[in-house]
Design an enzyme around this catalytic site. Structure first.
Site, PDB file in Angstrom:
ATOM      1  N   LYS A  10     -12.225  -1.867   1.364  1.00 31.93           N
ATOM      2  CA  LYS A  10     -11.542  -1.000   0.401  1.00 31.93           C
ATOM      3  C   LYS A  10     -12.409  -0.909  -0.864  1.00 31.93           C
ATOM      4  O   LYS A  10     -13.400  -0.194  -0.857  1.00 31.93           O
ATOM      5  CB  LYS A  10     -10.122  -1.501   0.174  1.00 31.93           C
ATOM      6  CG  LYS A  10      -9.300  -1.254   1.449  1.00 31.93           C
ATOM      7  CD  LYS A  10      -7.860  -1.639   1.381  1.00 31.93           C
ATOM      8  CE  LYS A  10      -7.161  -1.192   2.659  1.00 31.93           C
ATOM      9  NZ  LYS A  10      -6.440  -2.248   3.350  1.00 31.93           N
ATOM     10  N   SER A  45       0.797  -1.224   0.000  1.00 32.72           N
ATOM     11  CA  SER A  45       0.000   0.000   0.000  1.00 32.72           C
ATOM     12  C   SER A  45       0.831   1.277   0.000  1.00 32.72           C
ATOM     13  O   SER A  45       0.309   2.339  -0.318  1.00 32.72           O
ATOM     14  CB  SER A  45      -0.939  -0.001   1.202  1.00 32.72           C
ATOM     15  OG  SER A  45      -0.193  -0.038   2.393  1.00 32.72           O
ATOM     16  N   HIS A  73      -5.578  -4.672  -1.116  1.00 30.29           N
ATOM     17  CA  HIS A  73      -5.609  -3.586  -2.108  1.00 30.29           C
ATOM     18  C   HIS A  73      -5.760  -4.102  -3.537  1.00 30.29           C
ATOM     19  O   HIS A  73      -5.757  -3.306  -4.479  1.00 30.29           O
ATOM     20  CB  HIS A  73      -4.335  -2.722  -2.008  1.00 30.29           C
ATOM     21  CG  HIS A  73      -4.359  -1.762  -0.862  1.00 30.29           C
ATOM     22  ND1 HIS A  73      -4.986  -0.540  -0.919  1.00 30.29           N
ATOM     23  CD2 HIS A  73      -3.844  -1.857   0.392  1.00 30.29           C
ATOM     24  CE1 HIS A  73      -4.842   0.090   0.236  1.00 30.29           C
ATOM     25  NE2 HIS A  73      -4.148  -0.688   1.049  1.00 30.29           N
TER      26      HIS A  73
HETATM   27  C1  LIG Z   1      -6.142  -2.462   4.741  1.00 32.25           C
HETATM   28  C2  LIG Z   1      -5.453  -3.749   4.902  1.00 32.25           C
HETATM   29  C3  LIG Z   1      -5.890  -4.686   5.846  1.00 32.25           C
HETATM   30  C4  LIG Z   1      -6.988  -4.377   6.821  1.00 32.25           C
HETATM   31  O1  LIG Z   1      -8.246  -4.428   6.224  1.00 32.25           O
HETATM   32  P1  LIG Z   1      -9.508  -3.964   7.094  1.00 32.25           P
HETATM   33  O2  LIG Z   1     -10.642  -4.649   6.433  1.00 32.25           O
HETATM   34  O3  LIG Z   1      -9.573  -2.480   7.027  1.00 32.25           O
HETATM   35  O4  LIG Z   1      -9.279  -4.456   8.476  1.00 32.25           O
HETATM   36  C5  LIG Z   1      -5.246  -5.907   5.909  1.00 32.25           C
HETATM   37  N1  LIG Z   1      -4.215  -6.196   5.089  1.00 32.25           N
HETATM   38  C6  LIG Z   1      -3.765  -5.316   4.173  1.00 32.25           C
HETATM   39  C7  LIG Z   1      -2.636  -5.704   3.283  1.00 32.25           C
HETATM   40  C8  LIG Z   1      -4.361  -4.062   4.059  1.00 32.25           C
HETATM   41  O5  LIG Z   1      -3.908  -3.201   3.154  1.00 32.25           O
END
Ligand SMILES: *Cc1c(COP(=O)(O)O)cnc(C)c1O
Length: 393
Positions: free
Chosen positions: A240, A181, A209
């Site tokens: 997301k 990210s 992502h």
């Molecule tokens: C955003 C993210 C998470 C967390 O996801 P949520 O549903 O917001 O808890 C987990 N792993 C990665 C790689 C992320 O980018």
């Protein structure tokens, strides 16, 4: 002296070193534009890749679910909290992703906390990309297994640490983020798979992502690389691109069945609410019906990156709609972000320790919700601030 004095001191240290996190408040639904601390600004910060967080079809599905099923699950999944909507969502996710089975969690974070300790014990070893997400790191620590990092996105480094360490352990797993990210780069999952296969090791990818972004119609990184049936565990999130909330583990049916028995956040914490589950199902409906939103997201990302390069900005290693704008030192990135906000553009500055020293940046999150006009406004602001601060000529 009070018992909390040490915390006050720690907070003061954060503030004086510029690491204190001042959290902005959003006073509008998510979308291309936001009301942030009372000011209307162009949104370059959210993970709302497809603009689904306030999509009329998802909103309608959530409202209908509230009318029919209420607002809460009122028990953990394994006692009385598994509703028809949860099972429908899991079935739909498995079909969407073309896997044997899927299980959902409260979030992507809890999906990792559930999965890794269920698959790994003290006698085992985890080979983990050095830049993996915090929730993977926490899941690894909870498991009690030995964590051995390999160099970021480097299959040769992975193979070297496997060769050196595998014989000392009972079992092993390889874990990588799908899309990272901070840089928007994509793990070379095809090559990582070859290494995991050679040593007959479980392979897990966290595609938070990539879900709704990579692959055909947003089916994720496994689809992107054509690795169907080859990756044992695919973690995803509905918070997301799906625009809602929730985590998912998709893949091998035996592993999914095991997580229903041994995934602690599944057994000891309640699931997402009926409107959450219904909105997620509506998101799958949209993604299965058309690739239009995913196509728009990529078209927007390509346009924005190309124009930024023309302006003279360095957008780093990104291969996805995550667009880092590399600036160097953290104070410059922070000043850039403040000036952009003044110009009506909300984009986050990231500095050490979130990214390496000297690699501070602004991170632009492109969305299908942005119109061409929105992107042009954003580009105009970047040009103005970039010139003012001497980043571009
Ligand atoms: C955003 C993210 C998470 C967390 O996801 P949520 O549903 O917001 O808890 C987990 N792993 C990665 C790689 C992320 O980018």
């Amino acid at each position: 002296m009070s018992k909390t004095d040490w915390i006050t001191q720690e907070i003061e240290t954060l503030k004086s070193s510029g690491l204190y996190n001042r959290i902005r408040t959003i006073g509008s639904p998510q979308g291309a534009w936001l009301v942030v601390d009372g000011q209307k600004v162009l949104n370059f910060c959210s993970n709302n890749y497809l603009g689904l967080a306030n999509h009329p079809k998802l909103v309608a599905a959530a409202k209908q679910a509230v009318d029919e099923m209420g607002v809460g699950p009122a028990a953990v999944r394994s006692i009385a909290g598994t509703m028809t909507l949860h099972l429908e969502l899991e079935k739909r996710l498995a079909a969407f992703k073309g896997v044997e089975a899927a299980i959902t969690f409260q979030s992507g974070f809890t999906a990792n906390l559930a999965t890794i300790p269920a698959l790994v014990g003290k006698e085992d070893v985890i080979f983990s990309d050095r830049l993996n997400h915090a929730s993977i790191i926490d899941g690894c620590r909870l498991s009690g297994g030995k964590i051995i990092p390999y160099d970021h996105c480097d299959p040769a480094s992975l193979e070297a640490v496997i060769k050196e360490n595998l014989p000392q352990f009972r079992r092993a797993i390889v874990i990588t983020d799908g899309v990272f990210s901070m840089d928007g780069d994509v793990a070379p999952l095809d090559k990582i798979y070859e290494v995991a296969k050679k040593y007959d090791i479980l392979l897990m990818v966290d595609d938070a992502h990539g879900e709704g972004v990579l692959g055909k119609g947003g089916r994720g990184i496994v689809d992107h690389f054509g690795l169907h049936g080859k990756v044992d565990v695919e973690v995803g999130t509905m918070s997301k691109a799906f625009g809602v909330m929730g985590g998912v583990v998709a893949g091998n049916a035996t592993i999914v069945e095991w997580l229903r028995q041994r995934g602690r956040p599944f057994l000891f914490s309640s699931a997402v609410t009926p409107p959450d589950a219904a909105a997620c199902i509506a998101a799958i409906d949209l993604l299965e019906a058309s690739t239009e939103l995913v196509d728009k997201l990529w078209a927007n990302a390509k346009y924005f990156k190309a124009e930024m390069k023309k302006l003279g900005f360095d957008t780093g290693l990104s291969a996805t709609p995550i667009t880092p704008v590399m600036l160097g030192e953290a104070p410059l990135a922070q000043q850039f972000s403040r000036d952009l906000f003044e110009a009506g553009v909300f984009a986050m500055a990231l500095g050490y320790p979130t990214v390496p020293q000297g690699k501070a940046r602004i991170r632009v999150m492109i969305s299908a919700a942005h119109s061409k006009d929105d992107l042009n406004k954003g580009l105009g602001a970047f040009m103005k601030v970039g010139k003012k601060l001497g980043v571009i000529k």
